[in-house]
Design a protein around this motif. Sequence first.
Motif, PDB file in Angstrom:
ATOM      1  N   CYS A 172      42.379 -22.559  23.130  1.00 44.58           N
ATOM      2  CA  CYS A 172      43.545 -22.726  23.994  1.00 44.58           C
ATOM      3  C   CYS A 172      44.407 -21.469  23.926  1.00 44.58           C
ATOM      4  O   CYS A 172      45.215 -21.299  23.010  1.00 44.58           O
ATOM      5  N   LEU A 173      44.220 -20.568  24.891  1.00 44.54           N
ATOM      6  CA  LEU A 173      44.966 -19.304  24.885  1.00 44.54           C
ATOM      7  C   LEU A 173      46.458 -19.525  25.094  1.00 44.54           C
ATOM      8  O   LEU A 173      47.282 -18.734  24.623  1.00 44.54           O
ATOM      9  N   ALA A 174      46.826 -20.594  25.802  1.00 48.03           N
ATOM     10  CA  ALA A 174      48.234 -20.801  26.131  1.00 48.03           C
ATOM     11  C   ALA A 174      49.091 -21.038  24.901  1.00 48.03           C
ATOM     12  O   ALA A 174      50.292 -20.751  24.913  1.00 48.03           O
ATOM     13  N   ILE A 175      48.507 -21.550  23.827  1.00 50.27           N
ATOM     14  CA  ILE A 175      49.297 -21.866  22.627  1.00 50.27           C
ATOM     15  C   ILE A 175      49.406 -20.669  21.698  1.00 50.27           C
ATOM     16  O   ILE A 175      50.276 -20.626  20.826  1.00 50.27           O
ATOM     17  N   GLN A 176      48.559 -19.662  21.871  1.00 54.69           N
ATOM     18  CA  GLN A 176      48.508 -18.552  20.918  1.00 54.69           C
ATOM     19  C   GLN A 176      49.818 -17.761  20.815  1.00 54.69           C
ATOM     20  O   GLN A 176      50.227 -17.397  19.713  1.00 54.69           O
ATOM     21  N   PRO A 177      50.540 -17.454  21.918  1.00 52.56           N
ATOM     22  CA  PRO A 177      51.790 -16.687  21.777  1.00 52.56           C
ATOM     23  C   PRO A 177      52.846 -17.400  20.950  1.00 52.56           C
ATOM     24  O   PRO A 177      53.762 -16.754  20.434  1.00 52.56           O
ATOM     25  N   LEU A 178      52.752 -18.729  20.794  1.00 51.66           N
ATOM     26  CA  LEU A 178      53.745 -19.465  20.024  1.00 51.66           C
ATOM     27  C   LEU A 178      53.547 -19.312  18.526  1.00 51.66           C
ATOM     28  O   LEU A 178      54.503 -19.402  17.745  1.00 51.66           O
ATOM     29  N   LEU A 179      52.309 -19.042  18.092  1.00 51.84           N
ATOM     30  CA  LEU A 179      51.971 -19.129  16.665  1.00 51.84           C
ATOM     31  C   LEU A 179      52.515 -17.991  15.797  1.00 51.84           C
ATOM     32  O   LEU A 179      52.898 -18.239  14.652  1.00 51.84           O
ATOM     33  N   PRO A 180      52.558 -16.726  16.256  1.00 49.61           N
ATOM     34  CA  PRO A 180      53.015 -15.647  15.354  1.00 49.61           C
ATOM     35  C   PRO A 180      54.433 -15.815  14.821  1.00 49.61           C
ATOM     36  O   PRO A 180      54.776 -15.238  13.799  1.00 49.61           O
ATOM     37  N   THR A 181      55.278 -16.606  15.502  1.00 46.54           N
ATOM     38  CA  THR A 181      56.660 -16.800  15.038  1.00 46.54           C
ATOM     39  C   THR A 181      56.938 -18.258  14.692  1.00 46.54           C
ATOM     40  O   THR A 181      58.105 -18.637  14.554  1.00 46.54           O
ATOM     41  N   LEU A 182      55.900 -19.056  14.520  1.00 43.97           N
ATOM     42  CA  LEU A 182      56.084 -20.488  14.275  1.00 43.97           C
ATOM     43  C   LEU A 182      56.698 -20.734  12.899  1.00 43.97           C
ATOM     44  O   LEU A 182      56.235 -20.215  11.888  1.00 43.97           O
ATOM     45  N   ASP A 183      57.764 -21.556  12.857  1.00 41.73           N
ATOM     46  CA  ASP A 183      58.418 -21.898  11.592  1.00 41.73           C
ATOM     47  C   ASP A 183      57.560 -22.879  10.804  1.00 41.73           C
ATOM     48  O   ASP A 183      56.818 -23.678  11.373  1.00 41.73           O
ATOM     49  N   PHE A 184      57.726 -22.830   9.483  1.00 41.19           N
ATOM     50  CA  PHE A 184      57.029 -23.775   8.614  1.00 41.19           C
ATOM     51  C   PHE A 184      57.951 -24.971   8.380  1.00 41.19           C
ATOM     52  O   PHE A 184      58.623 -25.084   7.355  1.00 41.19           O
ATOM     53  N   SER A 185      57.989 -25.845   9.366  1.00 43.72           N
ATOM     54  CA  SER A 185      58.812 -27.046   9.285  1.00 43.72           C
ATOM     55  C   SER A 185      58.097 -28.160  10.020  1.00 43.72           C
ATOM     56  O   SER A 185      57.239 -27.917  10.880  1.00 43.72           O
ATOM     57  N   SER A 186      58.469 -29.387   9.688  1.00 45.43           N
ATOM     58  CA  SER A 186      57.821 -30.537  10.309  1.00 45.43           C
ATOM     59  C   SER A 186      57.983 -30.511  11.828  1.00 45.43           C
ATOM     60  O   SER A 186      57.023 -30.707  12.570  1.00 45.43           O
ATOM     61  N   GLY A 187      59.205 -30.243  12.299  1.00 42.61           N
ATOM     62  CA  GLY A 187      59.451 -30.238  13.741  1.00 42.61           C
ATOM     63  C   GLY A 187      58.638 -29.195  14.470  1.00 42.61           C
ATOM     64  O   GLY A 187      58.057 -29.463  15.524  1.00 42.61           O
ATOM     65  N   ASN A 211      55.555 -29.950  17.052  1.00 45.56           N
ATOM     66  CA  ASN A 211      55.647 -29.454  18.428  1.00 45.56           C
ATOM     67  C   ASN A 211      54.417 -28.642  18.816  1.00 45.56           C
ATOM     68  O   ASN A 211      53.867 -28.801  19.903  1.00 45.56           O
ATOM     69  N   ALA A 212      53.959 -27.773  17.907  1.00 42.11           N
ATOM     70  CA  ALA A 212      52.791 -26.931  18.210  1.00 42.11           C
ATOM     71  C   ALA A 212      51.537 -27.781  18.407  1.00 42.11           C
ATOM     72  O   ALA A 212      50.764 -27.566  19.344  1.00 42.11           O
ATOM     73  N   VAL A 213      51.314 -28.764  17.532  1.00 43.60           N
ATOM     74  CA  VAL A 213      50.107 -29.601  17.639  1.00 43.60           C
ATOM     75  C   VAL A 213      50.187 -30.485  18.876  1.00 43.60           C
ATOM     76  O   VAL A 213      49.188 -30.671  19.583  1.00 43.60           O
ATOM     77  N   GLN A 214      51.353 -31.031  19.173  1.00 38.41           N
ATOM     78  CA  GLN A 214      51.492 -31.860  20.372  1.00 38.41           C
ATOM     79  C   GLN A 214      51.258 -31.042  21.635  1.00 38.41           C
ATOM     80  O   GLN A 214      50.627 -31.527  22.588  1.00 38.41           O
ATOM     81  N   ARG A 215      51.750 -29.808  21.659  1.00 36.11           N
ATOM     82  CA  ARG A 215      51.526 -28.967  22.845  1.00 36.11           C
ATOM     83  C   ARG A 215      50.055 -28.633  22.998  1.00 36.11           C
ATOM     84  O   ARG A 215      49.519 -28.630  24.111  1.00 36.11           O
ATOM     85  N   TYR A 216      49.384 -28.362  21.877  1.00 36.06           N
ATOM     86  CA  TYR A 216      47.938 -28.105  21.946  1.00 36.06           C
ATOM     87  C   TYR A 216      47.209 -29.326  22.504  1.00 36.06           C
ATOM     88  O   TYR A 216      46.389 -29.204  23.415  1.00 36.06           O
ATOM     89  N   ASN A 217      47.499 -30.506  21.976  1.00 42.78           N
ATOM     90  CA  ASN A 217      46.847 -31.711  22.476  1.00 42.78           C
ATOM     91  C   ASN A 217      47.159 -31.942  23.947  1.00 42.78           C
ATOM     92  O   ASN A 217      46.321 -32.427  24.707  1.00 42.78           O
ATOM     93  N   GLY A 218      48.400 -31.591  24.345  1.00 38.88           N
ATOM     94  CA  GLY A 218      48.801 -31.812  25.731  1.00 38.88           C
ATOM     95  C   GLY A 218      47.966 -31.053  26.736  1.00 38.88           C
ATOM     96  O   GLY A 218      47.743 -31.521  27.862  1.00 38.88           O
ATOM     97  N   TYR A 219      47.467 -29.871  26.353  1.00 42.62           N
ATOM     98  CA  TYR A 219      46.660 -29.087  27.279  1.00 42.62           C
ATOM     99  C   TYR A 219      45.311 -29.744  27.553  1.00 42.62           C
ATOM    100  O   TYR A 219      44.651 -29.414  28.542  1.00 42.62           O
ATOM    101  N   PHE A 220      44.892 -30.667  26.698  1.00 41.61           N
ATOM    102  CA  PHE A 220      43.587 -31.315  26.870  1.00 41.61           C
ATOM    103  C   PHE A 220      43.725 -32.786  27.233  1.00 41.61           C
ATOM    104  O   PHE A 220      42.744 -33.517  27.233  1.00 41.61           O
ATOM    105  N   GLU A 221      44.949 -33.209  27.561  1.00 42.81           N
ATOM    106  CA  GLU A 221      45.171 -34.602  27.915  1.00 42.81           C
ATOM    107  C   GLU A 221      45.666 -34.737  29.338  1.00 42.81           C
ATOM    108  O   GLU A 221      46.433 -35.630  29.668  1.00 42.81           O
ATOM    109  N   ALA A 222      45.216 -33.826  30.218  1.00 42.01           N
ATOM    110  CA  ALA A 222      45.594 -33.892  31.626  1.00 42.01           C
ATOM    111  C   ALA A 222      44.901 -35.080  32.278  1.00 42.01           C
ATOM    112  O   ALA A 222      43.901 -35.582  31.783  1.00 42.01           O
ATOM    113  N   PRO A 223      45.410 -35.558  33.430  1.00 44.59           N
ATOM    114  CA  PRO A 223      44.756 -36.663  34.137  1.00 44.59           C
ATOM    115  C   PRO A 223      43.318 -36.327  34.478  1.00 44.59           C
ATOM    116  O   PRO A 223      42.948 -35.173  34.645  1.00 44.59           O
TER     117      PRO A 223
END
Length: 428
Positions: free
Chosen positions: A181-196, A200-212
Amino acid sequence: MANKSTLMLLALLASGSISTVQAQGYKPGYVVRPAGDTLRGFLQSRGALRNSLQCSFRPAPDAPVVEYTPADLRAYALTNGPRYESQLIPPVYMTDAEPGRQDLSVRPYFLEVLVSGRASLYTRRDANDETRYYLRMAAAPAAAPVQELEKRLVHRAVYVRDQDQSQAIYRKTLSVAFQDCLAIQPLLPTLDFSSGSLVNAVQRYNGYFEAPAAAKLAPASRRIKIIGGLVAGAANTEMRFEGEISLQKGTFKNTFSPTGGLFVTALLSPLNDRLNLRLEVLFERLKYSNSYVARGFSSVDLSEQATFELRSLRFPLQARYHFNAGPVRPFLLAGLSGSYLLSSTRELRSEYTVGGTQVVMNKQAVSDIYIRSYEVGIFGGAGLALPGIKGHALGLEVRGERSSGYVTSGSFAAPIFRYSGLLSFNLF
């Protein structure tokens, strides 16, 4: 009457049993055994650390307590609380049983489920009161352990002193796991180490594969979406002469230069759902007029009046980055522009006095040999994307631009500065 009394007595006893169970910290829930069957009853929640090591279950309020380990169950959950799954975790160096000892074994734990799907995110609290996070991809073998998302603290000698430095290993782990999933890659280099942030990152990744399903039948059609519409506005512009030419003594500004045309935008969802590319075709008409006295360009002072009118087609190409996906989306823009000169008028009236005689001359302000048919520039700005009317989105923006201008000479130049406000309207 006897039957009613018996029923009331049973109800009171049941109520008392449930109250006793609740007083002991038991709440309604269920366990899932290895065969897949579900048993409903009451679970005791005794803190994050204990919940990851053991499950205390009662099938009924007055039934004996059954203690389950992670090896005995597939999952358990409180009816109105968290869900836990038994998962193998990779080797760790600080064990829950004896902090300080190395442990290179793979063992099961009850991990709290934060996100479920194509990628699942888990967490647990260890014996050192540290929160750990784990990732499991649906494509991974069922018997394989989960991947730990680590932010490792290491001690290093820096200039004869020991310093603690953190290594964001979790970002690399997520990047490799989400490589499809290339769309999620720009988010990862600055991703905080926190639950929220991790959720958010995992939900967005799943969202790209849960289209109608309809969208999944034609993936190529949703790779890059094209929209187009109209754009119009006005600019405060200035043509600023520089170098060896008397026109540098003049001030050529226009507080209202109208412009308008068409645009086409490409939504680059596969790369980043907030990044767009936009190309515009604009018609522009610039008019300038100024009177001034030029000294130092001849033996006498020149009183000049210069008039310019430039008509051109402009082609701004820009990248836009939106900061959220809501109905009102602020964005930044930057890009390059090119313009083609359709026609121009360049008139100069000069007056000076020689020997008591006034001399008047009319000529081109800039000769044709110093005029080129194109200019290039760079610009940047900011704006807001709005919902608009009946699905036709609106855009409001301001830009600042510097271009080379249409004058080309080795001894003088005339760059053009533009400060504009534009309104966009999506047609499709």
